[in-house]
Design a protein around this motif. Structure first.
Motif: not given
Length: 168
Positions: A34-35, A66-68, A92-93, A131-133
């Motif tokens: 999940l994002d 619940k886990t965020m 990260q995300d 962190r740069m796509i």
């Protein structure tokens, strides 16, 4: 599919004593990616515990909620959720989840999660740098994955076809 193992041991009279070990093979109920907003990146369900798409989405949303606030950033975290064992890890995300029944071995489920996590990390390593796509085009990413999995002894014409997305 469950595994049933029959073991025959001989007693003092050379008679066979049969032991049946059922459910010796752990069963993963689902694998979720999940994002940061709890939306699906990739999911696979191996069980009919959630028979409809709405049931699956509701499970994912409540699990995310619940886990965020979890601290599963460096190590995998084990939790019981709706009578399931859930192993989660965040980077990260992305949020990685493996779900098993409440009687499953947590260490085996954690190993499944780690394998999934490592695989995704390897696939993304060449597209994400500090962190740069570097690449977002799905065809380019899939092409790079296909090139890395290509047999090194394959003719270069086949490799060019893969790089060009099948010659289109």
């Amino acid at each position: 599919m469950r595994l049933e193992i029959h073991i025959c041991l001989l007693d003092m009279n050379d008679e066979c004593l049969i032991f049946i070990l059922q459910d010796a093979c752990p069963m993963v109920k689902n694998i979720l990616l999940l994002d940061s907003e709890g939306k699906r990146v990739a999911v696979k369900y191996y069980s009919d515990d959630w028979p409809t798409n709405n049931a699956k989405l509701a499970f994912e949303k409540s699990l995310f909620t619940k886990t965020m606030k979890s601290n599963a950033r460096t190590e995998a975290e084990i939790t019981i959720f709706d009578n399931y064992i859930v192993i989660c890890k965040f980077i990260q995300d992305l949020q990685f989840f493996v779900t098993g029944g409440d009687d499953e071995n947590e260490l085996i489920l954690a190993s499944v999660l780690q394998g999934f996590f490592d695989s995704v990390s390897l696939l993304l390593r060449s597209t994400v740098d500090k962190r740069m796509i570097l690449e977002t085009d799905a065809n380019v990413i899939a092409g790079k994955v296909a090139i890395n999995s290509m047999d090194p002894g394959a003719p270069s014409s086949e490799q060019i076809l893969v790089q060009n997305g099948g010659g289109s």
